[in-house]
Every structure is written in structure tokens, then in C-alpha cells.
Design a protein around this motif. Structure first.
Motif, PDB file in Angstrom:
ATOM      1  N   GLY A  72       0.798  -1.226   0.000  1.00  0.00           N
ATOM      2  CA  GLY A  72       0.000   0.000   0.000  1.00  0.00           C
ATOM      3  C   GLY A  72       0.829   1.273   0.000  1.00  0.00           C
ATOM      4  O   GLY A  72       0.302   2.359   0.256  1.00  0.00           O
ATOM      5  N   LEU A  73       2.129   1.163  -0.308  1.00  0.00           N
ATOM      6  CA  LEU A  73       2.983   2.353  -0.332  1.00  0.00           C
ATOM      7  C   LEU A  73       2.996   3.021  -1.699  1.00  0.00           C
ATOM      8  O   LEU A  73       3.294   4.206  -1.817  1.00  0.00           O
ATOM      9  N   VAL A  74       2.685   2.246  -2.729  1.00  0.00           N
ATOM     10  CA  VAL A  74       2.711   2.729  -4.109  1.00  0.00           C
ATOM     11  C   VAL A  74       1.436   2.268  -4.799  1.00  0.00           C
ATOM     12  O   VAL A  74       0.912   1.198  -4.490  1.00  0.00           O
ATOM     13  N   ARG A  75       0.942   3.090  -5.701  1.00  0.00           N
ATOM     14  CA  ARG A  75      -0.207   2.700  -6.541  1.00  0.00           C
ATOM     15  C   ARG A  75       0.163   2.936  -7.990  1.00  0.00           C
ATOM     16  O   ARG A  75       1.178   3.555  -8.285  1.00  0.00           O
ATOM     17  N   SER A  76      -0.701   2.470  -8.865  1.00  0.00           N
ATOM     18  CA  SER A  76      -0.453   2.685 -10.294  1.00  0.00           C
ATOM     19  C   SER A  76      -1.769   2.931 -11.009  1.00  0.00           C
ATOM     20  O   SER A  76      -2.836   2.614 -10.497  1.00  0.00           O
ATOM     21  N   ARG A  77      -1.640   3.501 -12.180  1.00  0.00           N
ATOM     22  CA  ARG A  77      -2.798   3.671 -13.058  1.00  0.00           C
ATOM     23  C   ARG A  77      -2.330   3.467 -14.491  1.00  0.00           C
ATOM     24  O   ARG A  77      -1.165   3.638 -14.804  1.00  0.00           O
ATOM     25  N   ARG A  78      -3.240   3.063 -15.322  1.00  0.00           N
ATOM     26  CA  ARG A  78      -2.900   2.790 -16.713  1.00  0.00           C
ATOM     27  C   ARG A  78      -3.078   4.067 -17.529  1.00  0.00           C
ATOM     28  O   ARG A  78      -4.061   4.775 -17.401  1.00  0.00           O
ATOM     29  N   GLU A  79      -2.059   4.345 -18.347  1.00  0.00           N
ATOM     30  CA  GLU A  79      -2.117   5.437 -19.330  1.00  0.00           C
ATOM     31  C   GLU A  79      -1.804   4.824 -20.686  1.00  0.00           C
ATOM     32  O   GLU A  79      -0.634   4.627 -21.019  1.00  0.00           O
ATOM     33  N   GLY A  80      -2.851   4.481 -21.408  1.00  0.00           N
ATOM     34  CA  GLY A  80      -2.645   3.782 -22.676  1.00  0.00           C
ATOM     35  C   GLY A  80      -2.040   2.422 -22.414  1.00  0.00           C
ATOM     36  O   GLY A  80      -2.597   1.611 -21.685  1.00  0.00           O
ATOM     37  N   ARG A  81      -0.852   2.187 -22.965  1.00  0.00           N
ATOM     38  CA  ARG A  81      -0.184   0.905 -22.769  1.00  0.00           C
ATOM     39  C   ARG A  81       0.782   0.921 -21.577  1.00  0.00           C
ATOM     40  O   ARG A  81       1.351  -0.090 -21.232  1.00  0.00           O
ATOM     41  N   ARG A  82       0.976   2.082 -20.995  1.00  0.00           N
ATOM     42  CA  ARG A  82       1.922   2.216 -19.875  1.00  0.00           C
ATOM     43  C   ARG A  82       1.212   2.136 -18.533  1.00  0.00           C
ATOM     44  O   ARG A  82       0.082   2.575 -18.393  1.00  0.00           O
ATOM     45  N   GLN A  83       1.915   1.603 -17.561  1.00  0.00           N
ATOM     46  CA  GLN A  83       1.474   1.605 -16.170  1.00  0.00           C
ATOM     47  C   GLN A  83       2.298   2.696 -15.484  1.00  0.00           C
ATOM     48  O   GLN A  83       3.533   2.652 -15.497  1.00  0.00           O
ATOM     49  N   VAL A  84       1.624   3.685 -14.912  1.00  0.00           N
ATOM     50  CA  VAL A  84       2.312   4.792 -14.260  1.00  0.00           C
ATOM     51  C   VAL A  84       2.186   4.616 -12.751  1.00  0.00           C
ATOM     52  O   VAL A  84       1.091   4.398 -12.223  1.00  0.00           O
ATOM     53  N   TYR A  85       3.325   4.715 -12.054  1.00  0.00           N
ATOM     54  CA  TYR A  85       3.381   4.483 -10.609  1.00  0.00           C
ATOM     55  C   TYR A  85       3.512   5.805  -9.866  1.00  0.00           C
ATOM     56  O   TYR A  85       4.123   6.751 -10.363  1.00  0.00           O
ATOM     57  N   PHE A  86       2.956   5.833  -8.652  1.00  0.00           N
ATOM     58  CA  PHE A  86       3.054   7.019  -7.795  1.00  0.00           C
ATOM     59  C   PHE A  86       2.952   6.574  -6.346  1.00  0.00           C
ATOM     60  O   PHE A  86       2.446   5.493  -6.049  1.00  0.00           O
ATOM     61  N   VAL A  87       3.457   7.418  -5.444  1.00  0.00           N
ATOM     62  CA  VAL A  87       3.383   7.109  -4.021  1.00  0.00           C
ATOM     63  C   VAL A  87       1.958   7.349  -3.564  1.00  0.00           C
ATOM     64  O   VAL A  87       1.378   8.404  -3.829  1.00  0.00           O
ATOM     65  N   ASP A  88       1.400   6.368  -2.886  1.00  0.00           N
ATOM     66  CA  ASP A  88       0.008   6.430  -2.455  1.00  0.00           C
ATOM     67  C   ASP A  88      -0.178   7.165  -1.139  1.00  0.00           C
ATOM     68  O   ASP A  88      -1.259   7.624  -0.838  1.00  0.00           O
ATOM     69  N   ASP A  89       0.879   7.270  -0.349  1.00  0.00           N
ATOM     70  CA  ASP A  89       0.752   7.819   0.994  1.00  0.00           C
ATOM     71  C   ASP A  89       1.719   8.981   1.179  1.00  0.00           C
ATOM     72  O   ASP A  89       2.927   8.768   1.314  1.00  0.00           O
ATOM     73  N   PRO A  90       1.225  10.218   1.201  1.00  0.00           N
ATOM     74  CA  PRO A  90       2.118  11.376   1.337  1.00  0.00           C
ATOM     75  C   PRO A  90       2.897  11.374   2.644  1.00  0.00           C
ATOM     76  O   PRO A  90       3.989  11.920   2.721  1.00  0.00           O
ATOM     77  N   GLU A  91       2.380  10.718   3.676  1.00  0.00           N
ATOM     78  CA  GLU A  91       3.101  10.652   4.950  1.00  0.00           C
ATOM     79  C   GLU A  91       4.358   9.797   4.823  1.00  0.00           C
ATOM     80  O   GLU A  91       5.373  10.076   5.458  1.00  0.00           O
ATOM     81  N   VAL A  92       4.299   8.761   3.992  1.00  0.00           N
ATOM     82  CA  VAL A  92       5.488   7.938   3.744  1.00  0.00           C
ATOM     83  C   VAL A  92       6.545   8.790   3.051  1.00  0.00           C
ATOM     84  O   VAL A  92       7.734   8.714   3.368  1.00  0.00           O
ATOM     85  N   VAL A  93       6.121   9.621   2.110  1.00  0.00           N
ATOM     86  CA  VAL A  93       7.043  10.528   1.428  1.00  0.00           C
ATOM     87  C   VAL A  93       7.721  11.427   2.459  1.00  0.00           C
ATOM     88  O   VAL A  93       8.935  11.631   2.423  1.00  0.00           O
ATOM     89  N   THR A  94       6.958  11.942   3.402  1.00  0.00           N
ATOM     90  CA  THR A  94       7.518  12.807   4.446  1.00  0.00           C
ATOM     91  C   THR A  94       8.572  12.071   5.258  1.00  0.00           C
ATOM     92  O   THR A  94       9.666  12.589   5.491  1.00  0.00           O
ATOM     93  N   VAL A  95       8.263  10.852   5.682  1.00  0.00           N
ATOM     94  CA  VAL A  95       9.212  10.063   6.475  1.00  0.00           C
ATOM     95  C   VAL A  95      10.492   9.822   5.679  1.00  0.00           C
ATOM     96  O   VAL A  95      11.605   9.999   6.200  1.00  0.00           O
ATOM     97  N   VAL A  96      10.361   9.430   4.424  1.00  0.00           N
ATOM     98  CA  VAL A  96      11.533   9.148   3.586  1.00  0.00           C
ATOM     99  C   VAL A  96      12.348  10.425   3.385  1.00  0.00           C
ATOM    100  O   VAL A  96      13.577  10.412   3.531  1.00  0.00           O
ATOM    101  N   ARG A  97      11.694  11.537   3.085  1.00  0.00           N
ATOM    102  CA  ARG A  97      12.416  12.795   2.866  1.00  0.00           C
ATOM    103  C   ARG A  97      13.141  13.250   4.124  1.00  0.00           C
ATOM    104  O   ARG A  97      14.276  13.716   4.064  1.00  0.00           O
TER     105      ARG A  97
END
Length: 121
Positions: A72-97
């Protein structure tokens, strides 16, 4: 459920929450997965872009992304034939940064000679 507050005034988290946190930290203990989360914290990307950025083989990066998605740390969505990934939890981004920023600052303050000799500052 939380337990009574400790000396610092904070209530102890439940065993379930501690287990989930430990699992998340365990996933982020891999330098490759941490680099992927760091890269995704800067902006979304497909697996090819991530592999190029983190210097990993495409299948390995894909496997890391699968683990991060299952946690549950990363999610994805389909854009045409590509799968695009993004961080699902902004708090995890804060901890990592915060962690990477603190360690970078510490490394920048430590003289090069001390780092090489292992004595630290």
C-alpha cells in the motif's frame, strides 16, 4: 486500540499498528526500494523510467514495485499501454524525505577524512 500513555505522554500503538509499521520499514530497508520510493516522491513514473533512474534491471524494479504496491505504499494507473506508478501515501514521502535529508546533512557535516577512516565526527 492503544495502551496507556508512556513517560513522553504518547500512547503506545497497538501490536497490529506496530507490525504494519515494521513491515513498511522492512520494505524500505532495501536500498533499491527506498530509491524507488524516493524517485516516485519526486513525481510519478513508469517502470522503464524508474529502472533508468535507479539503475536497476527492468524485471527487478518491477518486482520491487509489486511489493511496494502490495504494502500500500505505491499505486499505479494505466495510461494507454503504460502503467504509471506514484506514491500512495504522502506521509510515507515525508518520512523518507526527513530520513534521507537528515542523513545527507549528517554526511555533509562529517569531514571526508573521518568518513574514510570510519572514526566519524
Amino acid at each position: 486500540m492503544t495502551v496507556a500513555a508512556g513517560p513522553g505522554g504518547f500512547a503506545d500503538p497497538s501490536a497490529e499498528v506496530l507490525a504494519e509499521a515494521a513491515a513498511a520499514f522492512g520494505l524500505l530497508s532495501s536500498p533499491s526500494r527506498l530509491h524507488i520510493v524516493w524517485a516516485l516522491a519526486q513525481g510519478e513514473s513508469d517502470v522503464t523510467g524508474l529502472a533508468e533512474r535507479v539503475g536497476g534491471a527492468l524485471p527487478a524494479v518491477s518486482q520491487h514495485l509489486t511489493k511496494l504496491k502490495l504494502a500500500g505504499l505505491v499505486r499505479s494507473r494505466r495510461e494507454g499501454r503504460r502503467q504509471v506508478y506514484f506514491v500512495d501515501d504522502p506521509e510515507v514521502v515525508t518520512v523518507v524525505r526527513v530520513m534521507v535529508g537528515q542523513l545527507t546533512a549528517r554526511t555533509d557535516r562529517t569531514p571526508t577524512l573521518a568518513r574514510r577512516s570510519g572514526t566519524g565526527a
